[in-house]
Design an enzyme around this catalytic site. Structure first.
Site, PDB file in Angstrom:
ATOM      1  N   HIS A   1      -4.373   3.357 -13.603  1.00 25.09           N
ATOM      2  CA  HIS A   1      -3.293   2.558 -12.767  1.00 25.09           C
ATOM      3  C   HIS A   1      -3.566   1.112 -13.273  1.00 25.09           C
ATOM      4  O   HIS A   1      -4.156   0.252 -12.846  1.00 25.09           O
ATOM      5  CB  HIS A   1      -3.592   2.567 -11.383  1.00 25.09           C
TER       6      HIS A   1
ATOM      7  N   CYS B   1       1.548  -4.100  -7.577  1.00 28.73           N
ATOM      8  CA  CYS B   1       1.276  -2.836  -8.275  1.00 28.73           C
ATOM      9  C   CYS B   1       2.746  -2.302  -8.847  1.00 28.73           C
ATOM     10  O   CYS B   1       2.823  -1.679  -9.577  1.00 28.73           O
ATOM     11  CB  CYS B   1       0.759  -2.184  -7.500  1.00 28.73           C
TER      12      CYS B   1
ATOM     13  N   CYS C   1       3.342   1.782  -3.372  1.00 33.43           N
ATOM     14  CA  CYS C   1       2.544   0.916  -2.690  1.00 33.43           C
ATOM     15  C   CYS C   1       2.225  -0.293  -3.241  1.00 33.43           C
ATOM     16  O   CYS C   1       2.099  -0.267  -4.189  1.00 33.43           O
ATOM     17  CB  CYS C   1       1.687   1.551  -1.802  1.00 33.43           C
TER      18      CYS C   1
END
Length: 403
Positions: free
Chosen positions: A359, A91, A389
């Protein structure tokens, strides 16, 4: 050491990552090339203007495989002498691309880079790369692997967050995102997606649900309860790792977790000489970068220790930061960050986040850096911190300072 400056930050609107989404027929290559062309045009770049294109992408298979960064350069109007590097830090891939470019510049390896990332989650399904951390028993069992949604629920259980708190944060994300769009706060960065005929496909984040109410969220079933408590029973795995937990409280659902979307983002980074040579004014200095490894089971707590690390390494304190962007992978991630540092919620994700707008994994790190810069300028603030994160237990962070 040479300073690395941000000269431009751009992103596409985020489309719903499913067949009825506006970007479903647009390939990862086409969206990446569109954004590279926009950066070139917005900044009047000619020839071998940048050293490299560093492009983050998480699921590097099918159309997103084969060094998509280089393919995007060749598909764009950039000079073919510019190479491309695809990277994957899950991510944080888009942020790591920016950080890597900045540190290359600081070390003297080139005067400018375009860095960012892309993820077409509606076209290349998350997890379709068959990552070892999830499917190889020799690693999954050793690391007590659980899916990220279970990890988010573990955070909620461990640190005492309930569903009401998570839903309240989600509702506020929707409200802030709607206000930001209404007031044109994203206008400086947004690059509309157009088709081959020049017609606009998408010019606005389409995942948002601005009419969401707290009652709407209350009706949603926990998304990870069944996989946790029944088959394959990931709660039992978690409690083997954390025997002090008697049960996992499943508070996350589709409304307080990040949305599955398509999108891309890019940041133009260069030294002072690059700006002077191209008549560009720097908008911010990349003051510090950091990354860290964390517990792979609870997985999503990385923003806290990586923020501690970046502040410590740069001789700063949390009070030196004016605004924060903490990726809203799940509500508990942001709740934990605010709890750990006792920061004012009004300074965190001022314009909403991934719960409201989605996202796109490989792009989000670059998106939130651009959003942070735009908001620092809007509020006439100076220093901002962006952090995410990361799957399998990592964290990444970037501190930017206006110039």
């Amino acid at each position: 050491m040479t300073d690395a400056f941000i000269y431009d930050a751009a992103r596409t609107p985020r489309g719903k990552g499913r067949p009825d989404g506006s970007l479903h027929e647009v390939t990862s290559l086409a969206l990446s090339a569109r954004l590279l062309n926009a950066v070139k045009e917005r900044n009047n770049l000619e020839g071998h203007a940048v050293e490299d294109v560093i492009w983050g992408n998480v699921t590097q298979v099918k159309e997103q495989g084969g060094c998509l960064a280089r393919s995007a350069v060749l598909a764009s109007d950039l000079d073919e002498r510019i190479p491309g590097l695809s990277i994957n830090r899950f991510c944080a891939s888009g942020m790591e691309a920016v950080n890597l470019a900045a540190n290359q510049i600081k070390g003297g390896a080139g005067s400018a880079y375009i860095a960012g990332g892309v993820e077409m989650m509606g076209r290349v399904a998350m997890g379709s790369d068959g990552a070892a951390i999830a499917v190889d028993p020799s690693l999954a069992m050793k690391s007590y692997f659980v899916p990220q949604g279970i990890s988010a629920d573990i955070i909620a259980t461990e640190y005492g967050f309930d569903r009401d708190q998570a839903d309240a944060l989600a509702l506020e994300s929707q409200r802030r995102a709607a206000q930001a769009w209404q007031e044109g706060r994203f206008d400086k960065s947004i690059v509309p997606v157009i088709d081959q005929n020049g017609l606009t496909i998408l010019d606005r984040d389409e995942y948002m649900r601005p009419g969401t109410t707290i009652d709407d969220l209350a009706k949603l079933k926990p998304a990870f309860k069944e996989m946790g408590e029944m088959m394959p029973g990931f709660d039992k795995v978690a409690m083997l790792k954390y025997p002090h937990l008697s049960a996992i409280d499943h508070i996350h659902h589709a409304g307080n977790s990040s949305g599955i979307v398509d999108g891309a983002a890019a940041v133009l980074i260069g030294n002072e000489e690059f700006g002077k040579a191209h008549g560009l004014k720097p908008r911010a200095r990349i003051r510090a970068t950091a990354k860290i490894g964390t517990d792979p089971t609870i997985m999503l707590t990385g923003p806290v220790p990586v923020t501690e690390k970046i502040l410590r390494d740069s001789g700063m304190s949390i009070g030196d930061i004016d605004l924060f962007e903490v990726n809203e992978a799940f509500a508990s991630v942001v709740l934990r960050f605010m709890q750990a540092f006792q920061v004012d919620p009004a300074k965190v994700n001022v314009n909403g986040g991934a719960i409201a707008m989605g996202h796109p994994l490989g792009a989000t790190g670059a998106i939130i850096i651009g959003t942070l810069l735009d908001e620092l300028e809007r509020q006439d603030k100076n220093v901002g911190l962006a952090t995410l994160c990361i799957a399998s237990g990592m964290g990444a962070a970037t501190i930017i300072e206006r110039v």
